[in-house]
Design a protein around this motif. Structure first.
Motif: not given
Length: 386
Positions: A242-247
């Motif tokens: 999910d690119p919306r959450l921080p790595r």
């Protein structure tokens, strides 16, 4: 006028001279006949000289015949006796013949021999099974034969099973039995000794295997029962980027749910010793539901102007011993900087602070410091300034 004596003698003299003149013509007529007779007489002598009386025996069937063949090979060809690679001819095919000779032919016969469980194809010139066993060096005294010893072996051959007598040690119910047997299987040897297998019983070797001489076979008396259990089926976890959450951040979208199955086990006792239960049947009652987790792929910012120069490592050691997953005794504060959940969410965090990576926790702590200073950490806040 009467003839003179001299004239009479002259006539007789002339008559005697004429008879010798006729002799050569008579000889000329007799000579061809004499030559023909002489030729025929010589040819007959030669013809008779080439004819030979030979005694020929094929597979034990003897007969006397006359032949003009010069050697054994020619004789057999004239008589239509085929000879193959497995046949015996005596004397050898190239041997010359004279009247009174004897020629013996024994045709080879294929025998498929199974001797004590080992199968092979052999050739023999024996006329009977008993002769073949002697020729092949098989000791058949006391052995089982699949056919009579006196049975003749035809040109097409035959299949023969031979089981020699063997000594087998049978151990059953705590006792040892010494058995002399020609049985084809271990099961048959047990039956001969009065040790038949019951329902679930088996042996230390496959019951249908061939019993070898000197072999020890143990009877395994087996009793048992079945048991049915209902067991949970663990669920799997599906992770989705999910690119919306921080790595480094993970968020559970749907918790997993275990399934349920019905398992049937077999409990057995072998010669009085319990075995580990064996699963013999499985039925799914409810399929498990997988757990779905979102995995962050967005890189979190590390710099917050006005807070980057502070000693965040010292604050983290003071608040949580430097452990990103630390939780206080009340369970309300967690992470390096002991955030409560409400504050963590106001700062843009998701889930619980202790589940976030250390870099994100430090970033959120810097944002909190910019707005509120060191007040959120009344005891350890002084560590920020060394």
């Amino acid at each position: 006028m009467s003839p003179s004596p001299s004239g009479h003698r002259g006539r007789r003299a002339r008559g005697r001279r004429r008879r010798p003149a006729a002799a050569p013509e008579h000889l000329r007529r007799l000579l061809p006949r004499a030559l023909v007779v002489a030729f025929l007489a010589g040819g007959t002598t030669a013809f008779v000289a080439q004819d030979k009386a030979i005694r020929l025996s094929v597979d034990g069937d003897p007969r006397t015949l006359h032949t003009f063949a010069g050697d054994v090979e020619g004789l057999l060809a004239d008589e239509g006796v085929p000879v193959g690679a497995h046949d015996i001819v005596a004397p050898a095919p190239g041997t010359g013949l004279t009247s009174g000779d004897e020629v013996v032919v024994r045709h080879g016969r294929p025998v498929v021999l199974t001797l004590d469980g080992h199968r092979r194809r052999v050739w023999t010139t024996a006329a009977t099974v008993e002769e073949a066993l002697r020729q092949l060096g098989v000791r058949a005294e006391g052995a089982y034969l699949s056919t009579a010893r006196s049975r003749p072996i035809g040109r097409h051959g035959l299949e023969l099973h031979v089981r020699t007598a063997r000594t087998v040690h049978l151990v059953a119910d705590g006792r040892e039995h010494l058995v002399r047997t020609t049985a084809a299987t271990v099961r048959e040897a047990l039956a001969e000794a009065g040790l038949a297998l019951r329902e679930a019983d088996t042996t230390s070797v496959p019951p249908d295997s061939f019993p070898r001489d000197g072999q020890t076979v143990t009877v395994l008396r087996i009793t048992g029962r079945t048991e049915v259990r209902e067991e949970p089926v663990p669920f799997r976890t599906i992770r989705r980027p999910d690119p919306r959450l921080p790595r480094g951040t993970e968020q559970t979208v749907r918790p997993g749910a275990p399934g349920l199955r019905r398992v049937t086990y077999r409990w057995e006792t072998v010669n009085g010793v319990h075995r580990r239960p064996r699963r013999i049947a499985t039925e799914t009652l409810r399929a498990p539901s997988p757990r779905i987790v979102r995995v962050g792929t967005r890189a979190a910012p590390a710099s917050v102007p006005g807070a980057d120069h502070l000693a965040w490592g010292a604050l983290a050691r003071c608040e949580a011993g430097g452990r990103p997953d630390a939780v206080d005794a009340t369970g309300t504060h967690g992470g390096l900087y002991q955030f409560d959940t409400a504050t963590w969410h106001r700062l843009g965090g998701t889930g619980r602070p202790q589940d976030a990576p250390a870099e994100e926790q430090t970033y959120r702590a810097k944002k909190l410091y910019v707005t509120r200073g060191a007040s959120p950490w009344p005891l350890c806040g002084r560590k920020l300034h060394g």
